[in-house]
Motif scaffolding. Structure first.
Motif, short mmCIF file in Angstrom:
data_model
loop_
_atom_site.label_atom_id
_atom_site.label_comp_id
_atom_site.label_asym_id
_atom_site.label_seq_id
_atom_site.Cartn_x
_atom_site.Cartn_y
_atom_site.Cartn_z
N GLU A 1 0.80 -1.02 0.00
CA GLU A 1 -0.11 -0.15 -0.10
C GLU A 1 0.80 1.19 0.13
O GLU A 1 0.71 2.14 -0.78
CB GLU A 1 -1.04 -0.08 1.20
CG GLU A 1 -2.00 1.22 1.23
CD GLU A 1 -2.82 1.14 2.30
OE1 GLU A 1 -3.54 1.96 2.45
OE2 GLU A 1 -2.75 0.25 3.29
N ALA A 2 1.95 1.25 0.98
CA ALA A 2 3.00 2.33 0.78
C ALA A 2 3.47 2.57 -0.73
O ALA A 2 3.68 3.67 -1.07
CB ALA A 2 3.96 2.09 1.80
N ALA B 1 3.69 5.75 -5.36
CA ALA B 1 3.43 5.83 -6.96
C ALA B 1 2.70 7.01 -7.24
O ALA B 1 2.73 7.72 -8.08
CB ALA B 1 3.22 4.52 -7.46
N HIS B 2 1.34 6.89 -6.47
CA HIS B 2 0.49 8.06 -6.73
C HIS B 2 0.73 9.14 -6.14
O HIS B 2 0.52 10.18 -7.04
CB HIS B 2 -1.03 7.44 -5.97
CG HIS B 2 -2.14 8.46 -5.99
ND1 HIS B 2 -2.77 8.40 -7.30
CD2 HIS B 2 -2.99 9.29 -5.16
CE1 HIS B 2 -3.87 9.35 -7.05
NE2 HIS B 2 -3.94 9.81 -5.89
N GLU C 1 2.46 14.47 -8.04
CA GLU C 1 3.41 15.42 -8.07
C GLU C 1 3.80 15.86 -9.62
O GLU C 1 4.13 17.02 -9.87
CB GLU C 1 4.90 14.96 -7.53
CG GLU C 1 4.56 14.98 -6.03
CD GLU C 1 5.88 14.47 -5.26
OE1 GLU C 1 6.93 13.86 -6.02
OE2 GLU C 1 6.07 14.52 -4.06
N ALA C 2 3.82 14.70 -10.54
CA ALA C 2 4.26 15.08 -11.87
C ALA C 2 3.02 15.86 -12.60
O ALA C 2 3.56 16.78 -13.67
CB ALA C 2 4.33 13.59 -12.71
#
Length: 283
Positions: free
Chosen positions: A161-162, A167-168, A173-174
């Motif tokens: 989950e971390a 990744a999310h 941020e991108a």
């Protein structure tokens, strides 16, 4: 358990028997054990039998020596008689003592057996208690292993989950960086467009001023040539009217551009209504 710490060796048994006999007493098994301070009854009985057999040979050796003086010979005979008497009585006493020793040994063995039984029972209880503790420990170990597996699974799920969250977050941020870049591009485009519109407004204003000056000159020229050029004056007036309409149109466009500029300043992120809107061409 009781132990016979004293070792009844042959020389010790013979010395004890000689000392007891010299004291005028019968060297029984118990008397020898008492003088030695302990010892195995079986060993003492065996060594006393050997001592008694050797005792007769010792007295015969004394008789083969040169004759002793009469008093001393009588003393030796009396001592021999006492020794024989003690030896005969010693057989009976020895048997009784041996029976007593055997009975004592049996009692000792029985006491040792009972003590062993008690010890065995205590050991059995201790073993049962240890087995119970071992079972509890095994159950606790199994529970701990199951809990460890559960915690490991929860940890792995948390790590997954971390990773998903990370990744999310990177994607967000991108996206944020892309949005910021787009906003920066929009801002730069808006600033450039604003500057272009302002330059165009200035040019329109300057053109209006130039038109007004031209109209003034034309009016002056028309006034001077009114009489001579009536037809020309009419045409000049038409041109003046056209110029005035053009000026009014330009002033309206300037006001509309200023209004649009104010709207863009009020909502700089609204791209759908202001981004790259086509500017009307001059007629």
């Amino acid at each position: 358990m009781r132990q016979l710490n004293v070792i009844a060796n042959p020389s010790a048994v013979r010395e004890a028997a000689d000392a007891i006999l010299a004291a005028g007493k019968n060297p029984t098994v118990e008397a020898v054990r008492a003088r030695l301070g302990g010892g195995s009854p079986n060993t003492i009985v065996r060594e006393l039998n050997a001592w008694r057999e050797a005792l007769g040979e010792r007295f015969l050796a004394l008789e083969q020596r040169p004759p002793l003086p009469a008093p001393l010979g009588e003393m030796v005979k009396d001592l021999w008689t006492v020794a024989l008497t003690h030896a005969r009585a010693g057989v009976v006493d020895e048997l009784a003592a041996e029976r007593s020793s055997i009975e004592g040994a049996r009692l000792l063995l029985e006491a040792d057996r009972q003590e062993l039984e008690k010890t065995s029972q205590a050991r059995a209880l201790e073993v049962a208690e240890l087995r119970g503790r071992l079972e509890l420990t095994d159950r606790a170990r199994i529970d701990a292993e199951q809990r460890l597996q559960q915690v490991t699974g929860e940890r792995d799920a948390a790590l997954m989950e971390a990773g998903t969250i990370a990744a999310h977050r990177k994607a967000l941020e991108a996206e944020l960086s892309r949005t910021r870049a787009e906003r920066e591009g929009d801002r730069q485009w808006f600033d450039a467009e604003q500057q272009r519109l302002l330059r165009e407004v200035d040019a329109q204003r300057q053109s209006a001023k130039d038109s007004a000056r031209s109209v003034k000159r034309l009016e002056d020229a028309a006034a001077r040539a009114a009489e001579k050029h009536a037809g020309e004056l009419a045409r000049v007036r038409d041109r003046l009217q056209t110029a005035e309409e053009r000026r009014s149109e330009l002033v309206g466009r300037v006001k509309e551009l200023e209004r649009q500029n104010r709207v863009r300043r009020a909502s700089p992120t609204s791209k759908s209504s202001s981004k790259r809107k086509a500017t009307p061409k001059r007629k």
